[in-house]
Design a protein around this motif. Structure first.
Motif, PDB file in Angstrom:
ATOM      1  N   PHE A  32       0.872  -1.174   0.000  1.00  0.00           N
ATOM      2  CA  PHE A  32       0.000   0.000   0.000  1.00  0.00           C
ATOM      3  C   PHE A  32       0.910   1.225   0.000  1.00  0.00           C
ATOM      4  O   PHE A  32       1.500   1.576   1.010  1.00  0.00           O
ATOM      5  N   LEU A  33       1.062   1.842  -1.171  1.00  0.00           N
ATOM      6  CA  LEU A  33       1.945   2.997  -1.317  1.00  0.00           C
ATOM      7  C   LEU A  33       1.107   4.258  -1.314  1.00  0.00           C
ATOM      8  O   LEU A  33       0.130   4.363  -2.053  1.00  0.00           O
ATOM      9  N   VAL A  34       1.462   5.205  -0.469  1.00  0.00           N
ATOM     10  CA  VAL A  34       0.737   6.467  -0.419  1.00  0.00           C
ATOM     11  C   VAL A  34       1.604   7.576  -1.014  1.00  0.00           C
ATOM     12  O   VAL A  34       2.785   7.697  -0.675  1.00  0.00           O
ATOM     13  N   LEU A  35       1.006   8.359  -1.923  1.00  0.00           N
ATOM     14  CA  LEU A  35       1.684   9.527  -2.487  1.00  0.00           C
ATOM     15  C   LEU A  35       1.206  10.759  -1.756  1.00  0.00           C
ATOM     16  O   LEU A  35       0.000  11.028  -1.714  1.00  0.00           O
ATOM     17  N   ASN A 175     -10.474   3.813   8.423  1.00  0.00           N
ATOM     18  CA  ASN A 175     -10.302   2.555   9.145  1.00  0.00           C
ATOM     19  C   ASN A 175     -10.838   1.378   8.334  1.00  0.00           C
ATOM     20  O   ASN A 175     -10.282   0.281   8.381  1.00  0.00           O
ATOM     21  N   GLU A 176     -11.913   1.626   7.589  1.00  0.00           N
ATOM     22  CA  GLU A 176     -12.452   0.540   6.766  1.00  0.00           C
ATOM     23  C   GLU A 176     -11.496   0.178   5.637  1.00  0.00           C
ATOM     24  O   GLU A 176     -11.325  -0.990   5.309  1.00  0.00           O
ATOM     25  N   ILE A 177     -10.874   1.189   5.045  1.00  0.00           N
ATOM     26  CA  ILE A 177      -9.906   0.916   3.976  1.00  0.00           C
ATOM     27  C   ILE A 177      -8.726   0.125   4.539  1.00  0.00           C
ATOM     28  O   ILE A 177      -8.247  -0.830   3.941  1.00  0.00           O
ATOM     29  N   LYS A 178      -8.314   0.507   5.740  1.00  0.00           N
ATOM     30  CA  LYS A 178      -7.211  -0.195   6.409  1.00  0.00           C
ATOM     31  C   LYS A 178      -7.567  -1.664   6.611  1.00  0.00           C
ATOM     32  O   LYS A 178      -6.754  -2.560   6.366  1.00  0.00           O
ATOM     33  N   SER A 179      -8.779  -1.892   7.057  1.00  0.00           N
ATOM     34  CA  SER A 179      -9.183  -3.263   7.322  1.00  0.00           C
ATOM     35  C   SER A 179      -9.359  -4.059   6.017  1.00  0.00           C
ATOM     36  O   SER A 179      -9.004  -5.241   5.951  1.00  0.00           O
ATOM     37  N   LEU A 201      -2.479   4.520   6.668  1.00  0.00           N
ATOM     38  CA  LEU A 201      -2.682   3.533   5.609  1.00  0.00           C
ATOM     39  C   LEU A 201      -1.394   2.990   4.986  1.00  0.00           C
ATOM     40  O   LEU A 201      -1.363   1.859   4.525  1.00  0.00           O
ATOM     41  N   ALA A 202      -0.351   3.802   4.984  1.00  0.00           N
ATOM     42  CA  ALA A 202       0.801   3.477   4.141  1.00  0.00           C
ATOM     43  C   ALA A 202       1.670   2.346   4.676  1.00  0.00           C
ATOM     44  O   ALA A 202       2.002   2.317   5.859  1.00  0.00           O
ATOM     45  N   ASP A 203       2.049   1.417   3.799  1.00  0.00           N
ATOM     46  CA  ASP A 203       3.215   0.584   4.071  1.00  0.00           C
ATOM     47  C   ASP A 203       4.442   1.442   3.804  1.00  0.00           C
ATOM     48  O   ASP A 203       5.404   1.435   4.531  1.00  0.00           O
ATOM     49  N   SER A 218       9.040   4.206   5.035  1.00  0.00           N
ATOM     50  CA  SER A 218       7.901   3.889   5.892  1.00  0.00           C
ATOM     51  C   SER A 218       7.415   5.185   6.533  1.00  0.00           C
ATOM     52  O   SER A 218       8.159   6.167   6.602  1.00  0.00           O
ATOM     53  N   PRO A 219       6.156   5.206   7.039  1.00  0.00           N
ATOM     54  CA  PRO A 219       5.654   6.414   7.700  1.00  0.00           C
ATOM     55  C   PRO A 219       6.587   6.881   8.815  1.00  0.00           C
ATOM     56  O   PRO A 219       6.820   8.078   8.969  1.00  0.00           O
ATOM     57  N   ILE A 220       7.152   5.952   9.560  1.00  0.00           N
ATOM     58  CA  ILE A 220       8.062   6.337  10.656  1.00  0.00           C
ATOM     59  C   ILE A 220       9.306   7.015  10.096  1.00  0.00           C
ATOM     60  O   ILE A 220       9.744   8.060  10.574  1.00  0.00           O
ATOM     61  N   GLU A 221       9.851   6.436   9.042  1.00  0.00           N
ATOM     62  CA  GLU A 221      11.051   7.029   8.429  1.00  0.00           C
ATOM     63  C   GLU A 221      10.778   8.441   7.906  1.00  0.00           C
ATOM     64  O   GLU A 221      11.611   9.330   8.026  1.00  0.00           O
ATOM     65  N   ILE A 222       9.581   8.626   7.339  1.00  0.00           N
ATOM     66  CA  ILE A 222       9.288   9.923   6.736  1.00  0.00           C
ATOM     67  C   ILE A 222       8.921  10.982   7.786  1.00  0.00           C
ATOM     68  O   ILE A 222       9.409  12.103   7.746  1.00  0.00           O
TER      69      ILE A 222
END
Ligand code: ADP
Ligand code: ADP
Length: 226
Positions: A32-35, A175-179, A201-203, A218-222
């Motif tokens: 799941f890539l988020v731009l 949350n629904e998209i996540k699930s 959401l992002a991987d 990753s979100p943490i890295e960014i």
């Protein structure tokens, strides 16, 4: 090779605007890539080139093992979810979801099974006979996702799908998209300018700025790296 590979993509619009300036991305199967990035940075353009709604000026797009540069959107085996739903107003929820399969000549029993399963997944079982005008914003958004899901595409492309919803519904749908992502594990590219949405959401996140990818991780890295 990834599920979607972008190789040095460039996009210059006919008016001369250079919207994408050499973007390469290797999106892994199930990722799941988020731009993210400021308005006008090229997120939507990039998504639309993957979908085939815009041609690229340079570079190659691979989906699975196919180079799809000259393939029409319908032949790319991907599904887009937009913010404005784009549902057929005169068709019921059932028909909105069944439409794409019917066009592909899938048999009735299979269509019915797929629509019923997807409706259950999205809590739409009781709304199949309604038309979009008789649904809430969140329900309409679920139908739009249902229409994408029934096709079993190789990838989902989301262009700010929640931006028309009020704050409370946005959290619920996020949350629904996540699930759904956990259940379906379909490769997804998701455009948003909402940081919480991106982090939830992002991987992996790609930060786009002025037509290039400035950072990816990753979100943490960014977001949490000093
Ligand atoms: P984002 O999705 O990040 O807001 P877009 O991809 O929509 O950005 O737009 C990137 C840039 O390309 C913007 O400067 C926008 O004005 C421009 N642009 C978008 N669509 C077109 C078009 N059809 N013709 C010319 N320029 C466009
Ligand atoms: P058309 O106008 O294309 O013939 P129909 O109204 O006959 O469309 O519906 C197409 C198919 O979808 C039919 O087989 C119908 O039984 C099925 N269908 C429509 N709505 C539902 C629903 N809510 N639940 C189950 N099947 C449905």
């Amino acid at each position: 090779m990834g599920a979607i590979t972008l190789n040095n993509i460039e996009k210059t619009y006919p008016n001369g605007h250079h919207a994408i300036k050499g973007i390469s991305l290797d999106i892994q199967p199930g990722e799941f890539l988020v731009l993210v990035g400021p308005s006008g940075c090229g997120k939507s353009t990039l998504l639309r080139t993957i979908a085939g709604l815009e041609s690229v000026t340079e570079g190659e797009i691979h989906i699975g093992d196919r180079q799809v540069n000259s393939l029409a959107p319908a032949k790319r085996d991907i599904a887009m979810v937009f913010q404005n739903y784009a549902l057929y107003p005169h068709m019921t929820v059932y028909k909105n979801m069944a439409y794409g399969l019917k066009n592909r000549g899938v048999d009735k029993a299979q269509i019915d099974q797929k629509v019923q399963d997807t409706a259950k997944l999205l809590h739409l079982q009781d709304y199949l006979d309604r038309k979009p005008g008789q649904l809430s914003g969140g329900q309409r958004q679920r139908v739009a996702m249902g229409r994408a899901i029934v096709r079993d595409p190789k990838a989902f492309l989301f262009d700010e799908p929640l931006s028309n919803l009020d704050a409370k519904l946005r959290v619920q749908m996020r949350n629904e998209i996540k699930s759904l992502q956990r259940t379906l594990k379909t490769t997804s590219v998701y455009v948003t300018h909402d940081q919480t949405e991106a982090m939830t959401l992002a991987d992996r996140l790609a930060v786009v700025n002025a037509g290039v990818v400035e950072q990816i991780g990753s979100p943490i890295e960014i977001y949490e790296r000093p």
